[in-house]
Structures are given as structure tokens and as C-alpha cells.
Design an enzyme around this catalytic site. Sequence first.
Site, PDB file in Angstrom:
ATOM      1  N   GLU A 256      -7.363   3.290  -6.790  1.00 54.17           N
ATOM      2  CA  GLU A 256      -6.630   2.399  -5.883  1.00 54.17           C
ATOM      3  C   GLU A 256      -6.604   0.944  -6.370  1.00 54.17           C
ATOM      4  O   GLU A 256      -5.682   0.201  -6.060  1.00 54.17           O
ATOM      5  CB  GLU A 256      -7.247   2.455  -4.480  1.00 54.17           C
ATOM      6  CG  GLU A 256      -8.478   1.563  -4.254  1.00 54.17           C
ATOM      7  CD  GLU A 256      -9.687   1.896  -5.126  1.00 54.17           C
ATOM      8  OE1 GLU A 256      -9.756   3.034  -5.608  1.00 54.17           O
ATOM      9  OE2 GLU A 256     -10.540   1.010  -5.339  1.00 54.17           O
TER      10      GLU A 256
ATOM     11  N   ASP B  32      -8.335   7.650  -5.405  1.00 53.35           N
ATOM     12  CA  ASP B  32      -9.510   6.857  -5.759  1.00 53.35           C
ATOM     13  C   ASP B  32      -9.203   5.863  -6.887  1.00 53.35           C
ATOM     14  O   ASP B  32     -10.025   5.002  -7.206  1.00 53.35           O
ATOM     15  CB  ASP B  32     -10.663   7.792  -6.155  1.00 53.35           C
ATOM     16  CG  ASP B  32     -12.021   7.111  -6.088  1.00 53.35           C
ATOM     17  OD1 ASP B  32     -12.074   5.977  -5.581  1.00 53.35           O
ATOM     18  OD2 ASP B  32     -13.010   7.713  -6.542  1.00 53.35           O
TER      19      ASP B  32
ATOM     20  N   ARG C 286      -6.142  -0.428  -9.331  1.00 53.56           N
ATOM     21  CA  ARG C 286      -5.013  -0.767 -10.203  1.00 53.56           C
ATOM     22  C   ARG C 286      -3.719  -0.880  -9.402  1.00 53.56           C
ATOM     23  O   ARG C 286      -2.824  -1.642  -9.763  1.00 53.56           O
ATOM     24  CB  ARG C 286      -4.892   0.280 -11.321  1.00 53.56           C
ATOM     25  CG  ARG C 286      -4.635   1.670 -10.812  1.00 53.56           C
ATOM     26  CD  ARG C 286      -4.980   2.749 -11.820  1.00 53.56           C
ATOM     27  NE  ARG C 286      -6.435   2.913 -11.991  1.00 53.56           N
ATOM     28  CZ  ARG C 286      -6.987   3.746 -12.868  1.00 53.56           C
ATOM     29  NH1 ARG C 286      -6.232   4.491 -13.640  1.00 53.56           N
ATOM     30  NH2 ARG C 286      -8.302   3.841 -12.953  1.00 53.56           N
TER      31      ARG C 286
ATOM     32  N   LYS D 206      -9.578  -8.029  -7.723  1.00 53.27           N
ATOM     33  CA  LYS D 206      -9.537  -6.809  -6.910  1.00 53.27           C
ATOM     34  C   LYS D 206     -10.420  -7.009  -5.691  1.00 53.27           C
ATOM     35  O   LYS D 206     -11.611  -7.282  -5.825  1.00 53.27           O
ATOM     36  CB  LYS D 206     -10.017  -5.607  -7.729  1.00 53.27           C
ATOM     37  CG  LYS D 206     -10.253  -4.324  -6.898  1.00 53.27           C
ATOM     38  CD  LYS D 206     -10.676  -3.134  -7.754  1.00 53.27           C
ATOM     39  CE  LYS D 206     -11.062  -1.928  -6.901  1.00 53.27           C
ATOM     40  NZ  LYS D 206     -11.490  -0.744  -7.704  1.00 53.27           N
TER      41      LYS D 206
ATOM     42  N   LYS E  87     -14.971  10.069  -2.284  1.00 53.18           N
ATOM     43  CA  LYS E  87     -16.099  10.009  -3.222  1.00 53.18           C
ATOM     44  C   LYS E  87     -17.279  10.812  -2.695  1.00 53.18           C
ATOM     45  O   LYS E  87     -17.381  11.088  -1.502  1.00 53.18           O
ATOM     46  CB  LYS E  87     -16.548   8.538  -3.401  1.00 53.18           C
ATOM     47  CG  LYS E  87     -15.620   7.663  -4.212  1.00 53.18           C
ATOM     48  CD  LYS E  87     -16.212   6.261  -4.339  1.00 53.18           C
ATOM     49  CE  LYS E  87     -15.292   5.308  -5.091  1.00 53.18           C
ATOM     50  NZ  LYS E  87     -15.117   5.639  -6.501  1.00 53.18           N
TER      51      LYS E  87
ATOM     52  N   ASP F 190     -14.515   1.110  -0.780  1.00 51.55           N
ATOM     53  CA  ASP F 190     -13.795   2.163  -1.485  1.00 51.55           C
ATOM     54  C   ASP F 190     -14.438   3.519  -1.193  1.00 51.55           C
ATOM     55  O   ASP F 190     -15.439   3.887  -1.788  1.00 51.55           O
ATOM     56  CB  ASP F 190     -13.803   1.884  -2.996  1.00 51.55           C
ATOM     57  CG  ASP F 190     -12.968   2.901  -3.780  1.00 51.55           C
ATOM     58  OD1 ASP F 190     -12.260   3.715  -3.139  1.00 51.55           O
ATOM     59  OD2 ASP F 190     -13.022   2.863  -5.035  1.00 51.55           O
TER      60      ASP F 190
ATOM     61  N   ASP G  85     -16.916  -3.256  -4.174  1.00 49.96           N
ATOM     62  CA  ASP G  85     -15.629  -3.069  -4.848  1.00 49.96           C
ATOM     63  C   ASP G  85     -14.694  -4.270  -4.663  1.00 49.96           C
ATOM     64  O   ASP G  85     -13.562  -4.258  -5.132  1.00 49.96           O
ATOM     65  CB  ASP G  85     -14.966  -1.780  -4.354  1.00 49.96           C
ATOM     66  CG  ASP G  85     -14.128  -1.109  -5.438  1.00 49.96           C
ATOM     67  OD1 ASP G  85     -14.290  -1.472  -6.627  1.00 49.96           O
ATOM     68  OD2 ASP G  85     -13.308  -0.243  -5.091  1.00 49.96           O
TER      69      ASP G  85
HETATM   70  N1  BES Z   1     -14.122   1.222  -7.533  1.00 50.04           N
HETATM   71  C1  BES Z   1     -14.031   2.343  -8.386  1.00 50.04           C
HETATM   72  C2  BES Z   1     -14.682   2.099  -9.741  1.00 50.04           C
HETATM   73  C3  BES Z   1     -16.175   1.939  -9.706  1.00 50.04           C
HETATM   74  C4  BES Z   1     -17.001   3.038  -9.807  1.00 50.04           C
HETATM   75  C5  BES Z   1     -16.735   0.691  -9.648  1.00 50.04           C
HETATM   76  C6  BES Z   1     -18.372   2.889  -9.798  1.00 50.04           C
HETATM   77  C7  BES Z   1     -18.097   0.538  -9.667  1.00 50.04           C
HETATM   78  C8  BES Z   1     -18.913   1.639  -9.742  1.00 50.04           C
HETATM   79  C9  BES Z   1     -12.571   2.696  -8.641  1.00 50.04           C
HETATM   80  O1  BES Z   1     -11.713   2.447  -7.584  1.00 50.04           O
HETATM   81  C10 BES Z   1     -12.530   4.157  -8.908  1.00 50.04           C
HETATM   82  O2  BES Z   1     -12.811   4.898  -8.017  1.00 50.04           O
HETATM   83  N2  BES Z   1     -12.188   4.536 -10.139  1.00 50.04           N
HETATM   84  C11 BES Z   1     -12.126   5.882 -10.517  1.00 50.04           C
HETATM   85  C12 BES Z   1     -10.803   6.092 -11.216  1.00 50.04           C
HETATM   86  C13 BES Z   1     -10.444   7.521 -11.451  1.00 50.04           C
HETATM   87  C14 BES Z   1     -10.116   8.196 -10.140  1.00 50.04           C
HETATM   88  C15 BES Z   1      -9.256   7.563 -12.370  1.00 50.04           C
HETATM   89  C16 BES Z   1     -13.288   6.176 -11.447  1.00 50.04           C
HETATM   90  O3  BES Z   1     -13.668   5.307 -12.232  1.00 50.04           O
HETATM   91  O4  BES Z   1     -13.853   7.263 -11.349  1.00 50.04           O
HETATM   92 ZN    ZN Z   2     -12.284   0.935  -6.313  1.00 51.81          ZN
HETATM   93 MN    MN Z   3     -11.642   4.034  -6.214  1.00 46.70          MN
END
Ligand code: BES
Ligand code: ZN
Ligand code: MN
Length: 513
Positions: A364, A362, A366, A280, A292, A285, A303
Site C-alpha cells: 500500500e 499489503d 507505494r 509515507k 499480515k 498497516d 509505518d
Molecule cells: N510496511 C510494510 C513494509 C515493512 C515490513 C516495513 C516490515 C517494516 C517492517 C509494507 O507496506 C509491506 O507490507 N510491504 C510488503 C510488500 C509486498 C506485499 C510486496 C512486504 O515487504 O512484504
Molecule cells: Zn506499509
Molecule cells: Mn503493507
Amino acid sequence: MKEPKLVVRPTPAFRATVAKTSAIASVRDALIVPIRPGATAVPKAFAAYDRSIDGSIARLLASGDVRGRPGELHSLHPSGDGGPKRVLVVGIGDTDAAHDAVRRAAGAVGRRCRELGLRTATVALPGDVERDGVETNAEAFVRGFFLGAYRAPVYRAGRAAPIAVPSLRVVPATAARATATRTGVALGVAIAEGAWRARELINRPANDVTPLELARTARAMCRQKGLTCRVRRAPELEKMGAGGLIAVGKGSVNPPCLIEMRYTPAKGAKGAPTWWIVGKGITFDTGGVNVKSAAGMRNMKYDMGGSAAVVGVMSAVATLGLPIRVVGLIAAAENMPSAAAYKPGDVITQLDGTTVEVVNTDAEGRIVLGDALAHASSKAPDVIVDVATLTGACSIALGSDAIALMSNDDDVSARLDRAGQTSGERVWRLPLWRSYRRLMKSDVADLKNSGGREAATITAAVFLERFVGERAWAHLDIAGTAWSDRDAGFASRGGVGVGVALLTVALRDAARG
Ligand code: BES
Ligand code: ZN
Ligand code: MN
């Protein structure tokens, strides 16, 4: 308008050699003396030298000041000419299977040697390590030493001073251990360089490391290491139907790309398996339109930690010349909110025709990985492993102590579990039962991109699984392990470079059969 560029530091050369015990007599810069907790006697390799300095090391041990805790340092400055200017006595903790304490202790040594501006250091490895642990022990010291010397770039007037990395001489505990030590040293050097590259990519800010700059850095590494590198840009992505990468990337002025690095073994690798390592590469992000919070966004330059690991692994595999085919694939994009951004409710079509209802912009990672995994799986490799900072829930579940592993294949899982134990980058498997699939069902498309808070690390993997078909595949969520808030052991504040050691060891083992 273009911003002025930040200066990029070159990757240093890592020099480690294996020397004989007699080399200890000729040390001038620094002699490193590893000590276990409770040790009362001077380790054998240093006994003769200690007599020549009137038993200074023995006296230090007798004083009771040395507890032997991993990374605990004591300096001696022996008088007389001809010997080392300093002796660094370092605690290495008790023996453990992963040689984790040695790795952390070596980190403290590497950091101190860099701070002192030393050109070289010499260490004699502990003699109480079991025979089949000699290689890993050497790897542990070497990797810890070099990565301990790492420091994130500090930009003063746009420039970041390069780091002068000390070289290392490693003395095996016995002559009979020289071969295993040499193998471990080579592995340690390759992993350290790979993880160093990964750290640097993560730590460079997101206004520097855009998707295309990530591609340039990957390409430069490939050139240095003799790998091929192909970068597919927006027009080509459109032609191939990479609708996920395009949707996520279209909110940014920095266009997305797909980076493919290929390592082909020289010879004697007939019948070698092919592994695709997929990363990834979200260079920043923001969360997109589902933006966020300030705190949640603060460090989101990391990220792309999965993609940084892919660059590092490809570097390490090439350095070692492993007899296995490896392709590194990076889905790179910047997730931004803008007038052009993708939106909640959008339905997008991924590379393999799968349709996805976007319920949260968010989620994104996947989506970009969906295209990359579909591409990898269309090439019918033996194994696919993806590595990604995918879910915040991963660090809630496992903290920074383990990588979350999800897989459709018990053999690949077991391989990664073993590699986690030898490399110290441990994994913990979460279930991927069919029953979880209900959480990702959409009313309007094949899948939705978020199943909400419940089992969020697992449902992200449920999404990914759809794109690998019948291929043996494992997913590594490094959201909890890719970033360190402090200097500790051989980690430095910022990017960790996690995944490089784990995957390099897994590939080394897969190459062995
Ligand atoms: N990049 C984030 C995940 C992340 C969060 C990595 C904190 C490292 C530290 C990912 O893209 C994300 O935002 N995931 C969301 C998914 C949700 C919207 C289903 C999450 O984990 O809150
Ligand atoms: Zn992310
Ligand atoms: Mn995200």
C-alpha cells in the site's frame, strides 16, 4: 463513539551553549570527561581541575579500569565545595569519520543525566579531532546527548509524564575552534529536536496518531516554526484525482489526507534550489484484506516513520533557517481490511492517470506515495526525495545498519551518500536498471503494485519511479532502520527518527551549493 484522548507531551526546549575552558571551574551539576581507549593522561581541558581534586581523574585512568569503549561510564564524586557534584568519565572509542562512537557515547551520557534528573551538564570536546571534523564532532555530541535523554511515552492512567531534558554546555578543545563548534552545536540541536519530534510521532500509538492527528501534529510544528501547512482532506483528494490515497484509505473509519508543509528562506536565497521531501504516512498497516500475521503486524504503527522524518526535517530546516526552499509532503492513510476496503484485483487510477492493478493490498505504501510523487513532480522541483518504511525485504538485505537508496540521478545519489557519511545515517545504493521493470508489468493496467519476492526492495522503487517523470529523484527505504527493539547508544526502544539527520545534512549541503 470517541475514545478518551491520550495526553500528548510537549516537545521540550533543547538548550546547548558554547563556553570557554574557564567555565569548567564553575561547573556544579556534572562534568563530562571524554576518554579515548588507551588514554593515560587527563585531557588538557581538565588538567587544572583535576589538580584541584588531587588527581582523582588521573588515578582513575591509571587504575586501568577505563577501557574507553563508546558509552562506558565511570562516576567520580569529588569532595570539597565549589566544584561539580559529579564527574562522568565516558569512553568515546577511537576517532572515526562519522563521529559515530562519540554520538553513541553522548547518548549514554544524556540518558544517565536524565535518569539522575540533572538540570545541566558540561563537556569539553576531545582535542585530537582533525580541524575539518570539529563541526561534525560537536554535532555528534549534542545530538547524541539530547536523543540519549529521549524515552518513549509511558501512559499511566492516560497520562505520559514529560521529560525534563538537561541543558548542555560545550567547551571547544581550543579557542580557535569556537566558531566551528558553535555551528556544529546548532546543527546538533536542530537535528535532535527534529528527530525527537519524529520519535514521538512514531511512538504514540496508532489509535492516537490517525492520519488527521498526524496532520494536526504537523500543523502544530509548522505554527511553532513559522512554516505554512496545508492539509487536503477526502473531498479535495477526490477532486484532484488522488485515487491511490483514496483506495488505500477507504477501508478505514479514519480518513486519509495529504499534508503539505512549506519552508521559504528569509532572504539572500535567490536562486536557491527547491527540494520536495515526501513521506509515507501509513499510520497503521494491517496489510489490508491481505492481512499480515500477528507478528508481522505487531509494530506496524511505525509505518509512518517516513512521514515522521519529514516532520522532523522540516522542523530542523526551519530551526537552522537554511537558504534553500523545502516542501515536505506526507501521504497519510490507515491500511485496514473492512467491507469498504480495496481488494486484490481492483484497478485504481492514480493522480497522474497511471492505472494500477492491485495484486496485494499489503503493498500500500507505494500506492499512496505514487499520488504524492506525482503531485510533487507536477510542481517541477529541482530534487524529490521520498522516505518510506516500504519493504520488509529492505531489512533482510541491509539489516538496521543502512538505509536503502534507489535513484534516477547520480548527483542526488552522491549527495545523499556523502550526507549519510557525515550524519552517521548511512545509505547503500541498489540498482534501478530498466530490466527490473518487467517484474512490475500488468496484463490489465499500466503497473501492478507487487512484483513478488524477487528484488522486492528494488521493484517497489521501480513502481515509484514511474511517478516522478524526468525529475531528479531518490527513494530511501527505511524499513530496516526506523525502529529499534532496544535502547542502544542514542537510540531508545521504539522509533529511531532515522532520516532526519541524513536529510537535514543533505539540505544543509545543498544550500551551500
Ligand atoms: N510496511 C510494510 C513494509 C515493512 C515490513 C516495513 C516490515 C517494516 C517492517 C509494507 O507496506 C509491506 O507490507 N510491504 C510488503 C510488500 C509486498 C506485499 C510486496 C512486504 O515487504 O512484504
Ligand atoms: Zn506499509
Ligand atoms: Mn503493507
